[in-house]
Enzyme design. Structure first.
Site, PDB file in Angstrom:
ATOM      1  N   ILE A 138       0.942  -1.219  -0.322  1.00 22.35           N
ATOM      2  CA  ILE A 138       0.086  -0.020   0.055  1.00 22.35           C
ATOM      3  C   ILE A 138       0.626   1.057  -0.289  1.00 22.35           C
ATOM      4  O   ILE A 138       2.764   1.135   0.083  1.00 22.35           O
ATOM      5  CB  ILE A 138      -0.893  -0.404   1.149  1.00 22.35           C
ATOM      6  CG1 ILE A 138      -0.539  -0.326   2.328  1.00 22.35           C
ATOM      7  CG2 ILE A 138      -1.441  -0.934   0.869  1.00 22.35           C
ATOM      8  CD1 ILE A 138      -1.196  -0.087   3.669  1.00 22.35           C
ATOM      9  N   ASP A 139       0.197   2.867  -0.598  1.00 23.77           N
ATOM     10  CA  ASP A 139       1.023   3.651  -0.742  1.00 23.77           C
ATOM     11  C   ASP A 139       1.680   3.941   0.483  1.00 23.77           C
ATOM     12  O   ASP A 139       1.310   3.670   2.147  1.00 23.77           O
ATOM     13  CB  ASP A 139       0.378   4.772  -1.036  1.00 23.77           C
ATOM     14  CG  ASP A 139      -0.115   4.334  -2.849  1.00 23.77           C
ATOM     15  OD1 ASP A 139       1.010   3.501  -3.538  1.00 23.77           O
ATOM     16  OD2 ASP A 139      -0.844   4.837  -2.852  1.00 23.77           O
TER      17      ASP A 139
END
Length: 305
Positions: A138-139
């Site tokens: 995930i970012d």
């Protein structure tokens, strides 16, 4: 070596030194590092090697490959982790907002991988030394749940579930605008934006990408608290898809509007994660509440906007 990336020089960029131009395209890489890549031939202009002071011309094609650091050793770091579940096969971690998942150019320390290596030595090696145990990402500024594999067999089985769309991943987000529909599905292919290689975009010929969304609450006709469920997991998928339908994420520095809330990153949280245990085949389901900054932002838009 990673896959090749490219950028076409625009009219506005014409006359700019290539090392300076690359700092705007690759903001996480230092100028001195970029100059080393140029010197070593990892950066080409129209297929030719140039010097760092070369001034680019409109319509020229810059291509580059980021060399995998051959000698870098990823050091274990005593960084606190929020472990939601752990056994001999898998770890489920609640990643904090602001933490990069694995080392990359410009981020060789302070990552989730550095913390995991301190926590345990038994991580899968399928993704190499830079990404041990990492099955999905995930970012940096997205908080929430990630599954990590402790050995290769577990990694393979978890990766298969992702590929076969059997992993449940749902997110909470705060977006600009009042979404008129209670439910919806965004089915739009994603790929590198040809006009800005730092961004992803909905493009013809891109990789299939499907996001389902459900309205949790509309706020003062200006914002919507929404649940997003991923059917696929492309880079920046929720961020790009919500912008594509006209409801960009609050705080998103890359895809959001210029006038957005200053919360240092997108209001996005990976709340739910479900998968079959790679050894027992038992269905595992986890859920974590959004961090304080998410809830504070939600309260802020309710009170002031």
């Amino acid at each position: 070596m990673t896959s090749e990336e490219s950028h076409v020089v625009s009219e506005a960029e014409s006359g700019t030194r290539i090392d300076k131009l690359l700092t705007t395209i690759l903001p996480d890489v230092s100028r001195s590092q970029l100059q080393m890549w140029i010197k070593d031939g990892y950066v080409l202009v129209d297929g030719n090697q140039v010097k760092s002071n070369y001034k680019c011309e409109e319509a020229q094609m810059i291509t580059w490959e980021v060399p995998e650091p051959a000698t870098i050793e990823i050091e274990p770091e005593n960084i606190s982790l929020d472990i939601v579940y752990e056994d001999k096969d898998v770890i489920v971690v609640n990643k904090p907002r602001g933490m990069v998942v694995h080392p990359s150019a410009g981020h060789y320390a302070g990552t989730l991988v550095n913390a995991l290596l301190y926590h345990c030595n038994d991580l899968s090696g399928i993704n190499g030394e830079i990404r041990p145990g990492i099955v999905h990402r995930i970012d940096r500024d997205t908080s929430g749940l990630l599954m990590v594999a402790k050995h290769d067999q577990a990694h393979q089985k978890l990766a298969e579930q992702l590929q076969e769309k059997r992993v449940k991943r749902s997110y909470e987000a705060i977006v600009h605008g009042a979404i008129p529909h209670e439910y919806g599905t965004i089915d739009a292919p994603l790929g590198r934006d040809p006009k800005d290689r730092q961004k992803m975009g909905v493009i013809t010929g891109g990789k299939p990408a499907i996001t389902h969304f459900e309205v949790i609450e509309r706020i003062n006709n200006n914002y919507t608290h929404v649940k997003c469920v991923l059917e696929t997991g492309r880079t920046h998928q929720i961020r790009v898809h919500m912008k594509y339908i006209g409801f960009p994420l609050v705080g998103d520095p890359k895809y959001g509007p210029r006038k957005t809330l200053k919360i240092d990153g997108q209001a996005l949280h990976a709340r739910e994660l479900g998968f079959e245990h790679p050894t027992t085949n038992e269905w595992m389901h986890f859920e974590v509440e959004p961090p304080a900054i998410f809830n504070e932002t939600l309260q802020k838009v309710k009170e002031f906007y």
